[in-house]
Design a protein around this motif. Structure first.
Motif, PDB file in Angstrom:
ATOM      1  N   VAL A   1     -27.916  47.730  -6.061  1.00  0.00           N
ATOM      2  CA  VAL A   1     -26.633  47.209  -5.563  1.00  0.00           C
ATOM      3  C   VAL A   1     -27.059  46.422  -4.419  1.00  0.00           C
ATOM      4  O   VAL A   1     -26.228  45.404  -4.095  1.00  0.00           O
ATOM      5  CB  VAL A   1     -25.498  48.264  -5.810  1.00  0.00           C
ATOM      6  N   VAL A   2     -27.515  47.062  -3.287  1.00  0.00           N
ATOM      7  CA  VAL A   2     -27.525  46.771  -1.949  1.00  0.00           C
ATOM      8  C   VAL A   2     -28.483  45.549  -1.950  1.00  0.00           C
ATOM      9  O   VAL A   2     -28.069  44.425  -1.254  1.00  0.00           O
ATOM     10  CB  VAL A   2     -28.453  47.754  -1.180  1.00  0.00           C
ATOM     11  N   TRP A   3     -29.363  45.360  -2.668  1.00  0.00           N
ATOM     12  CA  TRP A   3     -30.414  44.081  -2.675  1.00  0.00           C
ATOM     13  C   TRP A   3     -29.714  42.873  -3.366  1.00  0.00           C
ATOM     14  O   TRP A   3     -29.607  41.988  -2.765  1.00  0.00           O
ATOM     15  CB  TRP A   3     -31.803  44.469  -3.684  1.00  0.00           C
ATOM     16  N   ALA A   4     -28.810  43.270  -4.432  1.00  0.00           N
ATOM     17  CA  ALA A   4     -28.047  42.312  -4.974  1.00  0.00           C
ATOM     18  C   ALA A   4     -26.982  41.668  -4.157  1.00  0.00           C
ATOM     19  O   ALA A   4     -26.741  40.528  -4.080  1.00  0.00           O
ATOM     20  CB  ALA A   4     -27.356  42.707  -6.466  1.00  0.00           C
TER      21      ALA A   4
ATOM     22  N   VAL B   1     -19.714  49.832   2.450  1.00  0.00           N
ATOM     23  CA  VAL B   1     -20.301  50.540   0.975  1.00  0.00           C
ATOM     24  C   VAL B   1     -21.827  50.439   1.244  1.00  0.00           C
ATOM     25  O   VAL B   1     -22.630  51.602   0.719  1.00  0.00           O
ATOM     26  CB  VAL B   1     -19.727  49.784  -0.134  1.00  0.00           C
ATOM     27  N   ILE B   2     -22.451  49.480   1.648  1.00  0.00           N
ATOM     28  CA  ILE B   2     -23.965  49.354   1.604  1.00  0.00           C
ATOM     29  C   ILE B   2     -24.614  50.513   2.439  1.00  0.00           C
ATOM     30  O   ILE B   2     -25.306  51.252   2.278  1.00  0.00           O
ATOM     31  CB  ILE B   2     -24.163  48.160   2.291  1.00  0.00           C
ATOM     32  N   GLY B   3     -24.092  50.672   3.836  1.00  0.00           N
ATOM     33  CA  GLY B   3     -24.462  51.752   4.573  1.00  0.00           C
ATOM     34  C   GLY B   3     -24.335  53.049   3.939  1.00  0.00           C
ATOM     35  O   GLY B   3     -25.050  53.980   3.916  1.00  0.00           O
ATOM     36  N   LEU B   4     -23.328  53.449   3.267  1.00  0.00           N
ATOM     37  CA  LEU B   4     -22.992  54.612   2.393  1.00  0.00           C
ATOM     38  C   LEU B   4     -24.040  54.926   1.404  1.00  0.00           C
ATOM     39  O   LEU B   4     -24.908  55.954   1.242  1.00  0.00           O
ATOM     40  CB  LEU B   4     -21.732  54.750   1.964  1.00  0.00           C
ATOM     41  N   ILE B   5     -24.566  53.761   0.493  1.00  0.00           N
ATOM     42  CA  ILE B   5     -25.385  53.793  -0.327  1.00  0.00           C
ATOM     43  C   ILE B   5     -26.981  54.233   0.152  1.00  0.00           C
ATOM     44  O   ILE B   5     -27.537  55.151  -0.225  1.00  0.00           O
ATOM     45  CB  ILE B   5     -25.654  52.462  -1.106  1.00  0.00           C
ATOM     46  N   VAL B   6     -27.054  53.611   1.206  1.00  0.00           N
ATOM     47  CA  VAL B   6     -28.362  53.883   1.916  1.00  0.00           C
ATOM     48  C   VAL B   6     -28.736  55.181   2.518  1.00  0.00           C
ATOM     49  O   VAL B   6     -29.392  55.942   2.220  1.00  0.00           O
ATOM     50  CB  VAL B   6     -28.591  52.966   3.252  1.00  0.00           C
ATOM     51  N   LEU B   7     -27.361  55.790   2.973  1.00  0.00           N
ATOM     52  CA  LEU B   7     -27.250  57.306   3.498  1.00  0.00           C
ATOM     53  C   LEU B   7     -27.502  58.215   2.183  1.00  0.00           C
ATOM     54  O   LEU B   7     -28.143  59.172   2.367  1.00  0.00           O
ATOM     55  CB  LEU B   7     -26.248  57.331   4.243  1.00  0.00           C
ATOM     56  N   ARG B   8     -27.098  57.827   1.257  1.00  0.00           N
ATOM     57  CA  ARG B   8     -27.201  58.667   0.072  1.00  0.00           C
ATOM     58  C   ARG B   8     -28.275  58.774  -0.819  1.00  0.00           C
ATOM     59  O   ARG B   8     -28.638  59.634  -1.625  1.00  0.00           O
ATOM     60  CB  ARG B   8     -25.968  58.439  -0.951  1.00  0.00           C
ATOM     61  N   ARG B   9     -29.078  57.671  -0.550  1.00  0.00           N
ATOM     62  CA  ARG B   9     -30.425  57.592  -1.255  1.00  0.00           C
ATOM     63  C   ARG B   9     -30.406  57.513  -2.815  1.00  0.00           C
ATOM     64  O   ARG B   9     -31.018  58.376  -3.492  1.00  0.00           O
ATOM     65  CB  ARG B   9     -31.392  58.630  -0.716  1.00  0.00           C
ATOM     66  N   ASN B  10     -29.437  56.774  -3.287  1.00  0.00           N
ATOM     67  CA  ASN B  10     -29.366  56.548  -4.591  1.00  0.00           C
ATOM     68  C   ASN B  10     -30.176  55.471  -5.220  1.00  0.00           C
ATOM     69  O   ASN B  10     -30.023  54.285  -4.942  1.00  0.00           O
ATOM     70  CB  ASN B  10     -27.744  56.257  -4.993  1.00  0.00           C
ATOM     71  N   ALA B  11     -31.101  55.950  -6.064  1.00  0.00           N
ATOM     72  CA  ALA B  11     -31.946  54.715  -6.773  1.00  0.00           C
ATOM     73  C   ALA B  11     -31.306  53.548  -7.493  1.00  0.00           C
ATOM     74  O   ALA B  11     -31.677  52.470  -7.278  1.00  0.00           O
ATOM     75  CB  ALA B  11     -32.826  55.493  -7.819  1.00  0.00           C
ATOM     76  N   ALA B  12     -30.113  53.811  -8.188  1.00  0.00           N
ATOM     77  CA  ALA B  12     -29.372  52.836  -8.709  1.00  0.00           C
ATOM     78  C   ALA B  12     -28.755  51.841  -7.555  1.00  0.00           C
ATOM     79  O   ALA B  12     -28.480  50.798  -7.644  1.00  0.00           O
ATOM     80  CB  ALA B  12     -28.520  53.336  -9.630  1.00  0.00           C
TER      81      ALA B  12
ATOM     82  N   VAL C   1     -36.373  44.013 -10.712  1.00  0.00           N
ATOM     83  CA  VAL C   1     -37.615  44.384 -10.919  1.00  0.00           C
ATOM     84  C   VAL C   1     -37.584  45.822 -11.412  1.00  0.00           C
ATOM     85  O   VAL C   1     -36.707  46.651 -10.795  1.00  0.00           O
ATOM     86  CB  VAL C   1     -38.615  44.196  -9.910  1.00  0.00           C
ATOM     87  N   PRO C   2     -38.412  46.229 -12.602  1.00  0.00           N
ATOM     88  CA  PRO C   2     -38.532  47.458 -12.744  1.00  0.00           C
ATOM     89  C   PRO C   2     -38.572  48.702 -11.513  1.00  0.00           C
ATOM     90  O   PRO C   2     -38.138  49.647 -11.693  1.00  0.00           O
ATOM     91  CB  PRO C   2     -39.635  47.816 -13.803  1.00  0.00           C
ATOM     92  N   THR C   3     -39.497  48.361 -10.516  1.00  0.00           N
ATOM     93  CA  THR C   3     -39.767  49.132  -9.529  1.00  0.00           C
ATOM     94  C   THR C   3     -39.153  48.550  -8.364  1.00  0.00           C
ATOM     95  O   THR C   3     -39.731  47.803  -7.410  1.00  0.00           O
ATOM     96  CB  THR C   3     -41.172  49.254  -9.250  1.00  0.00           C
ATOM     97  N   CYS C   4     -37.859  48.913  -8.448  1.00  0.00           N
ATOM     98  CA  CYS C   4     -37.017  48.213  -7.234  1.00  0.00           C
ATOM     99  C   CYS C   4     -37.383  48.925  -5.901  1.00  0.00           C
ATOM    100  O   CYS C   4     -37.596  50.166  -5.733  1.00  0.00           O
ATOM    101  CB  CYS C   4     -35.658  48.655  -7.492  1.00  0.00           C
ATOM    102  N   PRO C   5     -37.574  48.241  -4.965  1.00  0.00           N
ATOM    103  CA  PRO C   5     -37.785  48.563  -3.459  1.00  0.00           C
ATOM    104  C   PRO C   5     -36.946  49.702  -2.901  1.00  0.00           C
ATOM    105  O   PRO C   5     -35.543  49.484  -3.006  1.00  0.00           O
ATOM    106  CB  PRO C   5     -37.912  47.429  -2.653  1.00  0.00           C
ATOM    107  N   GLU C   6     -37.315  50.930  -2.393  1.00  0.00           N
ATOM    108  CA  GLU C   6     -36.453  51.759  -2.061  1.00  0.00           C
ATOM    109  C   GLU C   6     -35.810  51.431  -0.788  1.00  0.00           C
ATOM    110  O   GLU C   6     -36.540  50.419   0.096  1.00  0.00           O
ATOM    111  CB  GLU C   6     -37.054  53.395  -1.634  1.00  0.00           C
ATOM    112  N   ILE C   7     -34.792  51.898  -0.313  1.00  0.00           N
ATOM    113  CA  ILE C   7     -34.293  51.779   0.952  1.00  0.00           C
ATOM    114  C   ILE C   7     -33.799  53.025   1.534  1.00  0.00           C
ATOM    115  O   ILE C   7     -32.939  53.546   0.967  1.00  0.00           O
ATOM    116  CB  ILE C   7     -33.038  50.870   1.250  1.00  0.00           C
ATOM    117  N   ARG C   8     -34.571  53.861   2.330  1.00  0.00           N
ATOM    118  CA  ARG C   8     -34.151  55.108   2.781  1.00  0.00           C
ATOM    119  C   ARG C   8     -34.197  55.493   4.263  1.00  0.00           C
ATOM    120  O   ARG C   8     -34.996  54.755   5.001  1.00  0.00           O
ATOM    121  CB  ARG C   8     -35.639  56.093   2.293  1.00  0.00           C
ATOM    122  N   TYR C   9     -33.082  55.787   4.491  1.00  0.00           N
ATOM    123  CA  TYR C   9     -32.790  56.168   5.923  1.00  0.00           C
ATOM    124  C   TYR C   9     -33.454  57.646   6.271  1.00  0.00           C
ATOM    125  O   TYR C   9     -33.273  58.628   5.576  1.00  0.00           O
ATOM    126  CB  TYR C   9     -31.118  56.437   6.213  1.00  0.00           C
TER     127      TYR C   9
END
Length: 228
Positions: free
Chosen positions: A59-62, A44-55, A107-115
């Motif tokens: 979830v990934v960081w949590a 699921v984490i891998g799919l989230i990273v690939l989809r580039r979803n801000a929300a 945090v308000p400006t959540c670090p992005e995770i972009r593949y």
């Protein structure tokens, strides 16, 4: 008087390779079938990273935060201390790392995770898939009994490698702080396994080296694109 020249670094360890392997046999036996749940979460984490979803980044960081806190408590403080009292002093490092990832999630400006399809991005995704699937296979190929192979979320090393893969793809100046604990642990576990005479000693340090090279090359490419 003892002849100190007859001692080696391995004599400083308070446990044997057999005791270390037995630790993972116990973990796998007591926690099965949690392995399947952890594998599903990893995918699921891998799919989230690939989809580039801000929300999804939150979830990934949590989830990574929970992974590190869980490893610090169950792997180090509860299990590893049975054969190595020093593990109790490593546990707080994992707890603090978990809290740092939890902070990233809120945090308000959540670090992005972009593949990205760059060499750095492909290396990061390769490392991530290796942590999920390849790490257990590698420990098996290198001589571990089947019931003692390492899985992310069950033992520390593959979870740390997965974290490094995510950090390679992360953006944000504060994420650089998150590199310290994973790199430190990769060096420490590599040294420990080397002193134990385990053929797996190179896996975590090599993964850490690949992650650092990928992160540096990726940032240089991003900088050159901005400058151009």
């Amino acid at each position: 008087m003892a002849d100190w020249s007859s001692y080696s670094l391995s004599d400083l360890l308070l446990f044997s390779l057999q005791a270390y392997i037995g630790l993972f046999e116990l973990l796998n036996t007591t926690l099965w079938p949690a392995h399947l749940v952890i594998l599903a979460v990893g995918l699921v984490i891998g799919l989230i990273v690939l989809r580039r979803n801000a929300a999804g980044y939150r979830v990934v960081w949590a989830l990574l935060g929970l992974l590190w806190i869980w490893s610090g408590w169950h792997f180090f403080y509860v299990q590893y201390t049975a054969i190595n009292w020093a593990a109790a002093y490593v546990a707080p490092m994992f707890w603090l790392q978990g809290l740092l990832f939890g902070l990233f999630a809120v945090v308000p400006t959540c670090p992005e995770i972009r593949y990205t399809g760059t060499a750095a991005g492909r290396t990061a995704m390769m490392l991530y898939l290796f942590a999920l699937i390849g790490y257990p296979a590698a420990t098996l190929v290198l001589g571990r009994p089947l019931d003692s192979v390492e899985f992310p979320g069950i033992s520390a090393d593959p979870g740390v490698v997965a974290t490094l893969a995510v950090l390679v793809m992360s953006r944000g100046v504060f994420t650089r702080l998150a590199w310290i604990a994973p790199l430190l642990w990769c060096a420490l576990t590599g040294l420990t396994l080397w002193m134990l005479g385990s053929p797996e000693f190179f896996i975590a340090p090599l993964a850490a080296m690949m992650a650092v090279i990928a992160a540096v090359s990726g940032r240089r490419l991003s900088q050159s694109l901005r400058d151009g």
